[in-house]
Design an enzyme around this catalytic site. Structure first.
Site, mmCIF file in Angstrom:
data_model
loop_
_atom_site.group_PDB
_atom_site.id
_atom_site.type_symbol
_atom_site.label_atom_id
_atom_site.label_comp_id
_atom_site.label_asym_id
_atom_site.label_seq_id
_atom_site.Cartn_x
_atom_site.Cartn_y
_atom_site.Cartn_z
ATOM 1 N N HIS A 133 -8.131 5.312 6.898
ATOM 2 C CA HIS A 133 -9.467 5.171 6.165
ATOM 3 C C HIS A 133 -9.577 3.816 6.210
ATOM 4 O O HIS A 133 -8.528 2.979 6.228
ATOM 5 C CB HIS A 133 -9.448 5.984 4.776
ATOM 6 C CG HIS A 133 -8.414 5.332 3.849
ATOM 7 N ND1 HIS A 133 -7.083 5.683 3.764
ATOM 8 C CD2 HIS A 133 -8.459 4.331 2.818
ATOM 9 C CE1 HIS A 133 -6.507 5.169 2.937
ATOM 10 N NE2 HIS A 133 -7.541 4.270 2.121
ATOM 11 N N ASP A 165 0.836 -1.097 0.099
ATOM 12 C CA ASP A 165 0.146 -0.086 -0.033
ATOM 13 C C ASP A 165 0.957 1.231 0.019
ATOM 14 O O ASP A 165 2.136 1.162 0.035
ATOM 15 C CB ASP A 165 -0.883 -0.076 1.249
ATOM 16 C CG ASP A 165 -2.158 0.786 1.016
ATOM 17 O OD1 ASP A 165 -2.118 1.311 -0.055
ATOM 18 O OD2 ASP A 165 -3.268 0.627 1.846
ATOM 19 N N GLU A 192 0.163 4.806 1.802
ATOM 20 C CA GLU A 192 -0.189 5.685 2.838
ATOM 21 C C GLU A 192 0.928 5.329 3.956
ATOM 22 O O GLU A 192 1.155 6.467 4.657
ATOM 23 C CB GLU A 192 -1.524 5.539 3.309
ATOM 24 C CG GLU A 192 -2.779 6.311 2.496
ATOM 25 C CD GLU A 192 -3.129 5.214 1.488
ATOM 26 O OE1 GLU A 192 -4.074 5.574 0.765
ATOM 27 O OE2 GLU A 192 -2.699 4.075 1.552
ATOM 28 N N HIS A 241 -2.267 -0.386 -3.987
ATOM 29 C CA HIS A 241 -2.768 1.290 -3.433
ATOM 30 C C HIS A 241 -3.654 1.640 -4.730
ATOM 31 O O HIS A 241 -3.093 1.706 -5.946
ATOM 32 C CB HIS A 241 -1.725 2.232 -3.217
ATOM 33 C CG HIS A 241 -2.152 3.604 -3.201
ATOM 34 N ND1 HIS A 241 -2.839 3.988 -1.810
ATOM 35 C CD2 HIS A 241 -1.911 4.609 -3.910
ATOM 36 C CE1 HIS A 241 -3.002 5.352 -2.042
ATOM 37 N NE2 HIS A 241 -2.523 5.661 -3.115
#
Length: 275
Positions: free
Chosen positions: A115, A8, A10, A60
Site C-alpha cells: 500500500h 516500518d 509490514e 508504522h
C-alpha cells in the site's frame, strides 16, 4: 558516525497479515517483538561498523510499536505521533547514512501488505510522473538532505522497488511474496543474521552525498473525491482531475506537506487500511 533508522512493520520478518501489524490484531504483540528484533539486528550491524549515534524512528501506524525495553540500548527511539515528518521524523543532514527496516512495496504491486501510506484511501502517488510509494519518497527526501540510504529490509518486492530507485542500496529480503497476505518466510535466525551482516557492510561502505533541493511535482490520486476537493483549499495545491491533486516544491518540504494531506484525508474518511 550518525545513523538513522526508519522502522516500518509490514516488511518485518515473519509478518504477513493485518492481524500481525495492527493494534487490534490477534498477533500484533508478537509482531511488535519481531519488529523490535529486526531493528536490533540492524543496530548491531551498524555498531559493528563504527556507528556512534543511532536514532530509530518508529514509523508504522500508531508509531508506538517498538518495545523500548528490549530495543538495543545503543539506540535512541523516536516514538509516537503526530510527527511533522512522519516516517522520517528527526532525519537531517547531520546523519551519515539511513537504514530502512521492515518496508513494503507501493500500492498496486503484489507485495506483502502492499500500500502507499493510507491503505486503500490512496490509489496512486506520482513523483515527477513516476509511480512512487513510501520507499521512493523516503529515498528522495533523504537524498535531498544529502543522507544516503544504504540498506532496506522487507519482502522481495520491496527490495526490488528500492533497487529500481537506487541499485546501490543493499537489500535484504526476509520473505518472498506469494500474494498480498501470503509469503514464503525466511527462517528467523537466518533473516536476522542477514540484516545484521548487510547493515554492517552497508554502513562500512557508505559514501557521501551532497544535499540538493531540486524542484519536484507530487501528485496523489485518492479514492474519495471529497478528499481532493478539500485539499484544494491549501495554497499551492491544484487539481488534476476530480480525485487527483498535485503540488510542486522541493524535498523535504513536499514530503512534509504530503503529511498534512494525509491528516486531512484521515479526518474525512476514518477508513482502516487493508480493506
Amino acid at each position: 558516525m550518525r545513523i538513522y533508522i526508519s522502522a516500518d512493520m509490514e516488511g518485518v520478518t515473519g509478518l504477513v497479515d493485518a492481524a500481525d501489524v495492527q493494534p487490534s490484531g490477534r498477533d500484533y504483540e508478537r509482531g511488535r517483538v519481531m519488529m523490535t528484533e529486526d531493528v536490533n539486528a540492524a543496530v548491531r550491524g551498524a555498531l559493528t561498523s563504527g556507528a556512534t549515534d543511532i536514532l530509530v524512528n518508529d514509523a508504522h501506524g500508531p508509531m508506538r510499536n517498538l518495545l523500548s525495553e528490549t530495543l538495543h540500548p545503543a539506540a535512541r527511539l523516536m516514538r509516537g505521533k503526530p510527527k511533522t515528518m512522519g516516517m522520517l521524523e528527526g532525519l537531517d543532514a547531520t546523519y551519515d547514512a539511513m537504514l530502512c527496516v521492515g518496508f513494503h512495496s507501493r500500492a498496486g504491486v503484489l507485495g506483502v501488505m502492499s500500500h502507499s501510506f493510507m491503505g486503500h484511501e490512496i490509489e496512486d502517488i506520482r513523483l515527477d510522473e513516476r509511480p512512487v510509494g513510501e520507499i521512493g519518497l523516503a529515498h528522495a527526501t533523504a537524498a535531498s538532505l544529502g543522507v544516503p540510504v544504504v540498506m532496506l529490509t522487507g519482502d522481495d518486492t520491496a527490495v526490488a522497488e528500492m533497487a529500481a530507485w537506487d541499485p546501490a542500496v543493499a537489500g535484504v529480503a526476509v520473505k518472498h511474496a506469494h500474494d498480498r497476505f501470503a509469503a514464503e518466510l525466511r527462517p528467523v535466525a537466518e533473516a536476522r543474521e542477514a540484516i545484521e551482516s548487510a547493515a554492517a557492510a552497508a554502513v562500512a561502505a557508505h559514501g557521501t552525498a551532497a544535499p540538493h533541493s531540486r524542484t519536484a511535482t507530487l501528485a496523489v490520486r485518492w479514492q474519495s473525491a471529497s478528499v481532493a476537493s478539500v485539499l484544494l483549499g491549501i495554497p499551492g495545491v491544484t487539481s488534476v482531475d476530480s480525485r487527483t491533486v498535485r503540488a510542486t516544491g522541493t524535498m523535504p518540504d513536499l514530503y512534509r506537506q504530503f503529511g498534512v494531506w494525509m491528516r486531512v484525508a484521515a479526518s474525512l474518511t476514518g477508513q482502516a487500511p487493508y480493506c
